[in-house]
Scaffold this motif. Structure first.
Motif, PDB file in Angstrom:
ATOM      1  N   ASP A 149      28.962  23.940  42.172  1.00 19.90           N
ATOM      2  CA  ASP A 149      28.378  25.330  43.661  1.00 19.90           C
ATOM      3  C   ASP A 149      26.818  25.481  43.135  1.00 19.90           C
ATOM      4  OD1 ASP A 149      30.407  24.838  45.221  1.00 19.90           O
ATOM      5  OD2 ASP A 149      30.973  27.120  45.452  1.00 19.90           O
ATOM      6  N   LEU A 150      26.291  26.380  41.501  1.00 19.57           N
ATOM      7  CA  LEU A 150      25.092  26.476  42.146  1.00 19.57           C
ATOM      8  C   LEU A 150      24.331  25.506  41.586  1.00 19.57           C
ATOM      9  CD1 LEU A 150      23.481  29.929  41.018  1.00 19.57           C
ATOM     10  CD2 LEU A 150      24.380  28.505  38.763  1.00 19.57           C
ATOM     11  N   LEU A 151      24.496  24.062  41.611  1.00 17.10           N
ATOM     12  CA  LEU A 151      23.910  22.735  41.405  1.00 17.10           C
ATOM     13  C   LEU A 151      23.441  23.039  43.123  1.00 17.10           C
ATOM     14  CD1 LEU A 151      24.943  21.393  38.174  1.00 17.10           C
ATOM     15  CD2 LEU A 151      22.928  23.181  38.453  1.00 17.10           C
ATOM     16  N   GLY A 205      21.375  25.263  49.857  1.00 19.17           N
ATOM     17  CA  GLY A 205      20.656  26.202  50.584  1.00 19.17           C
ATOM     18  C   GLY A 205      21.641  27.531  50.074  1.00 19.17           C
ATOM     19  N   ILE A 206      20.872  28.616  49.823  1.00 20.95           N
ATOM     20  CA  ILE A 206      20.998  29.547  49.654  1.00 20.95           C
ATOM     21  C   ILE A 206      22.219  30.415  49.592  1.00 20.95           C
ATOM     22  CG2 ILE A 206      20.023  31.443  51.548  1.00 20.95           C
ATOM     23  CD1 ILE A 206      19.671  31.922  47.677  1.00 20.95           C
ATOM     24  N   ASP A 207      23.235  29.601  50.884  1.00 19.98           N
ATOM     25  CA  ASP A 207      24.473  30.748  50.644  1.00 19.98           C
ATOM     26  C   ASP A 207      25.101  29.757  49.206  1.00 19.98           C
ATOM     27  OD1 ASP A 207      24.166  27.962  51.694  1.00 19.98           O
ATOM     28  OD2 ASP A 207      25.388  28.459  53.460  1.00 19.98           O
ATOM     29  N   GLY A 242      27.974  30.016  44.061  1.00 21.82           N
ATOM     30  CA  GLY A 242      28.117  29.572  43.084  1.00 21.82           C
ATOM     31  C   GLY A 242      27.978  30.319  42.153  1.00 21.82           C
ATOM     32  N   CYS A 243      26.841  31.278  42.096  1.00 22.93           N
ATOM     33  CA  CYS A 243      26.497  32.252  40.687  1.00 22.93           C
ATOM     34  C   CYS A 243      27.683  33.273  40.632  1.00 22.93           C
ATOM     35  CB  CYS A 243      24.760  33.033  41.498  1.00 22.93           C
ATOM     36  SG  CYS A 243      24.463  33.757  40.596  1.00 22.93           S
TER      37      CYS A 243
END
Length: 203
Positions: A136-138, A144-146, A151-152
């Motif tokens: 998700d983070l990758l 997009g940032i969302d 993910g973060c």
């Protein structure tokens, strides 16, 4: 490494020995004899949860690059939701139907008192989501940032509970992945319906 869980054989033995208690309900017995016993056979009651996260990341990455996105569906995301969503449903069922009978302490009190995961199923679900959250983070780098923030924060939460040896506390909340299954089903139906309309118009 997170604390080990009780095994299905231990829990079933407790249920059989507790003659004064009502018998273990059919659903709980089937979950313990089926899914949980299988996980125990794979050493999920004691395996390092960082290894589980790494395996989950490897498998989901493989699915991501082999299946990609078809019919509007991210298949690696669906695979994660099926495993963790339904896994959480089964874990919640055991919490409600069998925890107090088998251990003497009801859930979620047992989890909050840090007695350890009830089963290997309760234990590994957050680790699987921890591995998934890296994808998700990758993906956030291109989508997009969302997605990146999702993910973060998912990764941070899962790391906290896994590395502090209390993964069972967050397991019930991962039932939210069931919503992804419904969303994917809706998206797939819309794509297929759109495809049928195009075929009909071309005839």
């Amino acid at each position: 490494m997170a604390s080990s869980s009780l095994t299905a054989s231990e829990l079933l033995q407790r249920a059989d020995e507790a003659q004064s208690s009502p018998p273990l309900d059919y659903g709980s017995r089937q979950i313990l004899q089926g899914v949980v016993t299988l996980l125990d056979d794979w050493n999920c009651a004691t395996i390092n949860l960082n290894v589980v996260a790494a395996i989950a990341l490897a498998v989901l990455t493989f699915l991501r690059f082999t299946l990609g996105k078809r019919n509007g569906v991210d298949w690696y995301s669906l695979a994660h939701s099926l495993v963790t969503g339904w896994g959480s449903v089964l874990a919640l069922y055991l919490d409600e139907a069998a925890s107090e009978q088998l251990t003497g302490i009801p859930e979620p009190l047992r989890a909050c008192q840090c007695h350890g995961p009830l089963t290997s199923l309760h234990r590994i679900i957050p680790a699987i989501t921890m591995g998934f959250s890296i994808l998700d983070l990758l993906d956030g780098a291109t989508i997009g940032i969302d997605f990146a923030l999702h993910g973060c924060f998912t990764f941070v939460v899962m790391v906290f509970y896994v590395q502090t040896n209390v993964p069972q506390i967050v397991t019930p909340f991962i039932v939210m992945e069931m919503s992804t299954i419904h969303l994917v089903s809706t998206t797939t139906c819309q794509v297929l319906a759109s495809g049928r309309r195009r075929i009909q118009l071309n005839q």
